[in-house]
Design a protein around this motif. Structure first.
Motif: not given
Length: 293
Positions: A163-164, A183-184, A207-209, A214-216
């Motif tokens: 994610f980053l 995420v799951a 969630v912050t970055r 965050r959507y998932r």
């Protein structure tokens, strides 16, 4: 993490996705939303509306296995979702801290485990924990995941990398599916270990970055990470299609070992052999020597 909110959001998300038709309910008048009403789900579960409302407010303390099973069937939960509901109920009961012995065992890779990994030369193998942090690997496993392990900013963590790091979209051609699965999987682990501070800190960071994370995360999807197909675009040998199997390590309950194999006679098998020829322990794919391509 707010346990009651976790329960509330999970139950509401699953109630909202089941239509009356799917649940076998005929009629019911006009609806503002397509999902089941609380009273309908209570009827299907075999409990009072007040009792179900209490559960959906996040209070699963004392709920029996029979009620949880009936609720899972009414919501048409799959195996992973049913287990997640049981984990949420278990977390509502008395807390049982892990022993000091188990916590210590998780911190060190025993030589016997590393020797076992190193003895497997034809298949990439690696071990990671519930936070998706790298723990150990054989040389071929290190070579396979070198782009993840060599990324300083993501600290050898596959969730951070996914994610980053922009490189993740190249390394994982099926990035969307891979992101969904990560995420799951984290949601499943969070349900099993709600007091794991390292895990909740990681989730909070992502969630912050990351908007994509965050959507998932808001979807409350869960899964068992046991087996599947992993597509990788490796910078040294190109595209790989690998079947993987996950294995528990009873001596370290927070660790999981993954073994990757290729279809016999496939291009991926040949490319894995090539990758194995350049997989050198302690200095993988990071020096200035010419690469074999």
């Amino acid at each position: 993490m707010d346990h009651k909110k976790e329960v509330t959001d999970f139950l509401r998300s699953r109630r909202d996705r089941i239509t009356p038709e799917q649940a076998g309910i005929i009629g019911g008048g006009r609806r503002r939303v397509p999902g089941l009403r609380r009273e309908e789900l209570a009827m299907l579960t075999g409990v009072s509306v007040e009792y179900y409302a209490r559960m959906e407010r996040g209070n699963l303390r004392g709920v029996s296995y029979e009620v949880l099973d009936a609720l899972a069937r009414a919501l048409q939960l799959d195996e992973a979702e049913t287990d997640h509901l049981a984990d949420l109920a278990r977390a509502a009961g008395p807390k049982r801290p892990r022993s000091r012995r188990n916590r210590q065992a998780e911190q060190n890779v025993k030589p016997t485990l590393q020797r076992f990994l190193d003895a497997v030369t034809g298949a990439p193998m690696w071990v990671r924990d519930r936070r998706l942090d790298f723990v150990a690997a054989n040389p071929l496993g290190r070579a396979l995941y070198a782009p993840v392990l060599d990324e300083p900013s993501t600290k050898a963590n596959t969730a951070r990398f996914t994610f980053l790091s922009p490189a993740a979209h190249i390394f994982f051609p099926d990035w969307e599916r891979n992101a969904d699965n990560i995420v799951a999987t984290l949601r499943t682990y969070a349900g099993q270990n709600p007091l794991d501070k390292r895990l909740t800190d990681l989730i909070g960071e992502l969630v912050t970055r990351s908007d994509a994370f965050r959507y998932r995360w808001a979807k409350h999807d869960v899964r068992h990470h046991r087996e599947g197909l992993k597509r990788i675009h490796h910078p040294v040998v190109g595209d790989l299609e690998l079947d993987y199997q996950a294995m528990d390590l009873p001596a370290n309950p927070d660790w999981f070992m993954f073994a990757f194999t290729a279809e016999p006679g496939s291009v991926t098998e040949e490319r894995l052999k090539l990758l194995g020829s350049v997989a050198i322990p302690d200095d993988l794919l990071s020096d200035d020597r010419p690469r074999r391509t």
